[in-house]
Design an enzyme around this catalytic site. Structure first.
Site, PDB file in Angstrom:
ATOM      1  CB  SER A 128       3.969  59.860  57.424  1.00  0.00           C
ATOM      2  OG  SER A 128       5.030  60.238  58.075  1.00  0.00           O
ATOM      3  CE1 TYR A 153       1.738  64.638  55.165  1.00  0.00           C
ATOM      4  CE2 TYR A 153       3.290  64.837  56.948  1.00  0.00           C
ATOM      5  CZ  TYR A 153       2.704  64.649  55.983  1.00  0.00           C
ATOM      6  OH  TYR A 153       3.586  62.973  56.064  1.00  0.00           O
ATOM      7  CE  LYS A 157      -0.076  61.310  54.952  1.00  0.00           C
ATOM      8  NZ  LYS A 157      -0.087  61.089  53.373  1.00  0.00           N
TER       9      LYS A 157
HETATM   10  C1  UD1 Z   1       8.995  65.870  56.699  1.00  0.00           C
HETATM   11  C2  UD1 Z   1       8.028  66.115  58.430  1.00  0.00           C
HETATM   12  C3  UD1 Z   1       7.201  64.855  58.044  1.00  0.00           C
HETATM   13  C4  UD1 Z   1       6.748  64.294  56.299  1.00  0.00           C
HETATM   14  C5  UD1 Z   1       8.049  64.360  55.631  1.00  0.00           C
HETATM   15  C6  UD1 Z   1       7.357  63.793  53.938  1.00  0.00           C
HETATM   16  C7  UD1 Z   1       8.195  68.212  59.923  1.00  0.00           C
HETATM   17  C8  UD1 Z   1       8.584  68.096  60.871  1.00  0.00           C
HETATM   18  N1  UD1 Z   1       8.299  67.179  58.911  1.00  0.00           N
HETATM   19  O1  UD1 Z   1      10.470  65.699  57.827  1.00  0.00           O
HETATM   20  O2  UD1 Z   1       6.417  64.949  58.871  1.00  0.00           O
HETATM   21  O3  UD1 Z   1       6.773  62.716  56.404  1.00  0.00           O
HETATM   22  O4  UD1 Z   1       9.048  65.583  55.827  1.00  0.00           O
HETATM   23  O5  UD1 Z   1       8.456  64.679  53.279  1.00  0.00           O
HETATM   24  O6  UD1 Z   1       8.461  69.029  58.839  1.00  0.00           O
HETATM   25  N2  UD1 Z   1      16.731  69.742  57.602  1.00  0.00           N
HETATM   26  C9  UD1 Z   1      17.843  70.953  56.614  1.00  0.00           C
HETATM   27  N3  UD1 Z   1      18.398  72.067  56.586  1.00  0.00           N
HETATM   28  C10 UD1 Z   1      16.544  71.704  55.703  1.00  0.00           C
HETATM   29  C11 UD1 Z   1      16.131  70.626  55.292  1.00  0.00           C
HETATM   30  C12 UD1 Z   1      16.217  70.008  56.591  1.00  0.00           C
HETATM   31  O7  UD1 Z   1      18.432  70.526  57.990  1.00  0.00           O
HETATM   32  O8  UD1 Z   1      17.169  72.996  54.742  1.00  0.00           O
HETATM   33  C13 UD1 Z   1      16.856  68.649  58.319  1.00  0.00           C
HETATM   34  C14 UD1 Z   1      15.474  68.716  59.311  1.00  0.00           C
HETATM   35  O9  UD1 Z   1      16.004  69.522  60.360  1.00  0.00           O
HETATM   36  C15 UD1 Z   1      15.625  67.140  59.409  1.00  0.00           C
HETATM   37  C16 UD1 Z   1      16.089  66.229  58.181  1.00  0.00           C
HETATM   38  O10 UD1 Z   1      16.787  67.345  57.194  1.00  0.00           O
HETATM   39  O11 UD1 Z   1      16.618  66.820  60.827  1.00  0.00           O
HETATM   40  C17 UD1 Z   1      15.353  66.060  57.474  1.00  0.00           C
HETATM   41  O12 UD1 Z   1      14.389  67.324  57.082  1.00  0.00           O
HETATM   42  P1  UD1 Z   1      13.344  66.364  56.133  1.00  0.00           P
HETATM   43  O13 UD1 Z   1      13.648  65.669  54.975  1.00  0.00           O
HETATM   44  O14 UD1 Z   1      12.367  68.307  55.881  1.00  0.00           O
HETATM   45  O15 UD1 Z   1      11.778  65.450  56.615  1.00  0.00           O
HETATM   46  P2  UD1 Z   1      11.829  65.798  57.823  1.00  0.00           P
HETATM   47  O16 UD1 Z   1      11.435  66.557  58.486  1.00  0.00           O
HETATM   48  O17 UD1 Z   1      11.722  63.950  58.457  1.00  0.00           O
END
Ligand code: UD1
Length: 343
Positions: A128, A153, A157
């Protein structure tokens, strides 16, 4: 005619199932090992419907050394292994660190141990971009430093990459490629397989589609005060089918002995960052719906922006993404609708 046999661990999961489809399309015989802890057996039917082939499936807990030994003893002539099986919820890993270390690190050790015993020499490992933390420079290339993990997590990795590195250094016949994914989203165009989050989704795309279909009341946009053009966080979203194809490409690099080192690693992304609001806009456009969302506090542990330097994957692996953000949101929505129609 016999086809090279590939074991796919976690092959009924989100990325695993899409990779099984691409492997079968490319002529491989796929054997799926999955403990069904975060996957549904119906995914096997989805793979069957898309490809016309039902891969052999074995339910096994690869974090258990005896079960793993028994599993491996059932096979001969395995050309390679693609190892996806792992827990992936960041928040849960903070709550239950040992569970994460036991499952993610334990299964890696058991798999590599048995591969060495049986002389299976090709491993693709599902890593990742989380290994880079918040990188100092964007886009983030493979030469960016690995940063201390922010969660158990993320640490699993990093540890698994280190295990792979150490084993490759000590056994020059053993070949590993670690693929560092950015943010995979979307679903197979058939809408027969896709992401199946257990309970409330943590990730953005399933939360968007579940909100639009009425399973969640609203999407919270985590953080609108980031130092980005629209204030929301930026990620490199890539289509899961493009990502699945990268696994076939990486595997073939090893099978054809084209690798120049026995331990390689690649960033897999589009090279383009999109903000949370841009993903929402794309979703609203491709789905023709209006999403109920509100701006909310930042989510602890989130980085501001991260997107991939894709040069190495393009030039050395010979892989790049083909599908757009609109393709991703459109297919994710089609999948969510197909799920609703099934229930
Ligand atoms: C997350 C993990 C990452 C992992 C990946 C696996 C964290 C900090 N990182 O990535 O280590 O490899 O998932 O799937 O959790 N967002 C919203 N509202 C929501 C959900 C997400 O605004 O309800 C935003 C988050 O703040 C982020 C973006 O969407 O900016 C992407 O989020 P997400 O899909 O959870 O991925 P990561 O956080 O990048």
């Amino acid at each position: 005619m016999t086809f090279p046999k590939i074991i796919v661990t976690g092959g009924l999961g989100y990325i695993g199932s899409h990779t099984c489809v691409e492997l079968i399309h490319s002529g491989y015989e796929v054997i799926i090992a999955d403990n069904l802890s975060n996957a549904d057996i119906s995914v096997l039917d989805g793979i069957h419907s898309i490809t016309g082939i039902k891969p052999r499936f074995i339910q096994v807990d690869l974090s258990d050394s005896d079960s793993t030994l028994t599993f491996f003893n059932g096979f001969k002539d395995i050309a390679g292994i693609i190892h996806f099986a792992a827990f992936k919820a960041v928040g849960k890993s903070v709550q239950f660190p040992l569970k994460y270390y036991k499952n993610n690190v334990g299964s890696m050790i058991n798999i590599v141990y048995n591969m060495l015993e049986l002389g299976i020499s090709n491993l693709i490992f599902s890593s990742s971009c989380t290994v880079y933390g918040q990188p100092d420079q964007l886009p983030v290339s493979e030469s960016s430093p690995i940063q201390a993990a922010w969660s158990p997590y993320g640490n699993t990795k990093q540890i698994c990459e280190e295990i792979l590195n150490d084993v490759c250094s000590s056994q020059n016949r053993f070949n590993g490629i670690a693929l560092r994914y950015f943010n995979p989203i979307g679903a197979h165009e058939s809408a027969l397989i896709g992401e199946l989050p257990l309970g409330t989704p943590n990730n953005l795309m399933p939360f968007i589609t579940q909100t639009a279909i009425g399973l969640r009341s609203e999407l919270k946009v985590f953080g609108s005060d980031y130092n980005t053009p629209d204030g929301t966080a930026i990620r490199d979203y890539l289509h899961v089918v493009d990502l699945a194809k990268a696994h076939v490409t990486a595997l073939e690099r090893l099978l054809k002995k084209e690798n120049t080192s026995n331990n390689e690693f690649y960033n897999l992304g589009t090279g383009k960052g999109s903000s949370v609001l841009e993903v929402i806009q794309s979703f609203e456009k491709t789905s023709g719906t209006s999403l109920n969302y509100v701006m909310a506090e930042r989510r602890p542990g989130d980085v501001e922006a991260v997107y991939a330097d894709t040069t190495k994957a393009k030039e050395i692996l010979g892989w790049e993404t083909e599908l757009s953000l609109d393709d991703m949101t459109r297919s994710a929505w089609k999948w969510e609708q197909a799920l609703k129609a099934r229930s």
